[in-house]
Design a protein around this motif. Sequence first.
Motif, short mmCIF file in Angstrom:
data_model
loop_
_atom_site.label_atom_id
_atom_site.label_comp_id
_atom_site.label_asym_id
_atom_site.label_seq_id
_atom_site.Cartn_x
_atom_site.Cartn_y
_atom_site.Cartn_z
N TYR A 30 4.46 4.38 -12.12
CA TYR A 30 2.96 3.65 -12.12
C TYR A 30 2.20 4.81 -11.67
O TYR A 30 0.91 4.74 -11.26
CB TYR A 30 3.04 2.83 -10.80
CG TYR A 30 4.25 1.46 -11.22
CD1 TYR A 30 3.65 0.51 -11.96
CD2 TYR A 30 5.36 1.41 -10.43
CE1 TYR A 30 4.46 -0.53 -12.34
CE2 TYR A 30 6.12 0.35 -10.60
CZ TYR A 30 5.68 -0.71 -11.66
OH TYR A 30 6.59 -1.52 -12.11
N ARG A 31 2.62 5.99 -11.63
CA ARG A 31 1.59 7.28 -11.67
C ARG A 31 0.59 7.10 -10.17
O ARG A 31 -0.45 7.00 -10.17
CB ARG A 31 0.61 7.35 -12.71
CG ARG A 31 1.74 7.75 -14.00
CD ARG A 31 0.67 8.07 -15.06
NE ARG A 31 1.60 8.41 -16.37
CZ ARG A 31 1.10 8.71 -17.44
NH1 ARG A 31 -0.09 8.91 -17.56
NH2 ARG A 31 1.98 9.11 -18.46
N THR A 32 1.41 6.72 -9.16
CA THR A 32 0.70 6.50 -7.88
C THR A 32 1.54 7.17 -6.73
O THR A 32 2.78 7.29 -6.68
CB THR A 32 0.84 4.89 -7.65
OG1 THR A 32 0.22 4.37 -8.84
CG2 THR A 32 0.37 4.59 -6.45
N ALA A 33 0.98 7.55 -5.73
CA ALA A 33 1.35 8.28 -4.59
C ALA A 33 0.90 7.12 -3.40
O ALA A 33 0.06 6.61 -3.33
CB ALA A 33 0.79 9.45 -4.32
N ILE A 34 1.99 6.88 -2.40
CA ILE A 34 1.89 5.92 -1.38
C ILE A 34 2.32 6.36 -0.14
O ILE A 34 3.14 7.12 -0.13
CB ILE A 34 2.73 4.62 -1.72
CG1 ILE A 34 2.47 4.10 -3.06
CG2 ILE A 34 2.59 3.50 -0.80
CD1 ILE A 34 3.43 4.26 -4.28
N HIS A 35 1.33 6.25 0.86
CA HIS A 35 1.82 6.58 2.22
C HIS A 35 1.19 5.95 3.12
O HIS A 35 0.44 5.10 3.17
CB HIS A 35 1.67 8.21 2.26
CG HIS A 35 0.12 8.33 2.16
ND1 HIS A 35 -0.81 8.16 3.20
CD2 HIS A 35 -0.67 8.64 0.89
CE1 HIS A 35 -1.89 8.64 2.84
NE2 HIS A 35 -1.98 8.75 1.50
N SER A 36 1.68 6.05 4.51
CA SER A 36 1.12 5.66 5.84
C SER A 36 0.18 6.78 6.26
O SER A 36 0.48 7.93 5.88
CB SER A 36 2.20 5.43 6.74
OG SER A 36 2.94 4.13 6.53
N CYS A 37 -1.00 6.62 6.75
CA CYS A 37 -1.83 7.46 6.98
C CYS A 37 -1.02 8.68 7.78
O CYS A 37 -0.35 8.52 8.83
CB CYS A 37 -3.10 7.00 7.83
SG CYS A 37 -4.39 8.46 7.88
N PHE A 38 -1.23 9.90 7.41
CA PHE A 38 -0.88 11.07 8.14
C PHE A 38 -1.12 11.19 9.70
O PHE A 38 -0.83 11.97 10.43
CB PHE A 38 -0.91 12.26 7.42
CG PHE A 38 0.04 12.06 5.87
CD1 PHE A 38 1.38 11.72 6.07
CD2 PHE A 38 -0.50 12.24 4.73
CE1 PHE A 38 2.15 11.69 4.89
CE2 PHE A 38 0.02 12.12 3.69
CZ PHE A 38 1.36 11.70 3.77
#
Length: 55
Positions: A30-38
Motif C-alpha cells: 500500500y506504499r504507506t507507513a503507519i505508527h503511533s505518534c513517537f
Amino acid sequence: MKHPRQIAFEFVNVVPATREDGKLYISIKYRTAIHSCFCGCGMKGVTPSGRPAGG
C-alpha cells in the motif's frame, strides 16, 4: 511522555490491531507507513508514500 530511544521498523501486509510504541510499520503493497505518534500522545499516524502498487 515517554520517548522511545530507538525507532524500530517492521514490514507488514496489513495494519496490526495494536501498534507498539516506537515502531514504524511499513506496507510496500500500500506504499504507506503507519505508527503511533513517537512523542507518546497516542495519536495514530499514516503517511502515504505514493500510489498503491498496481494503481
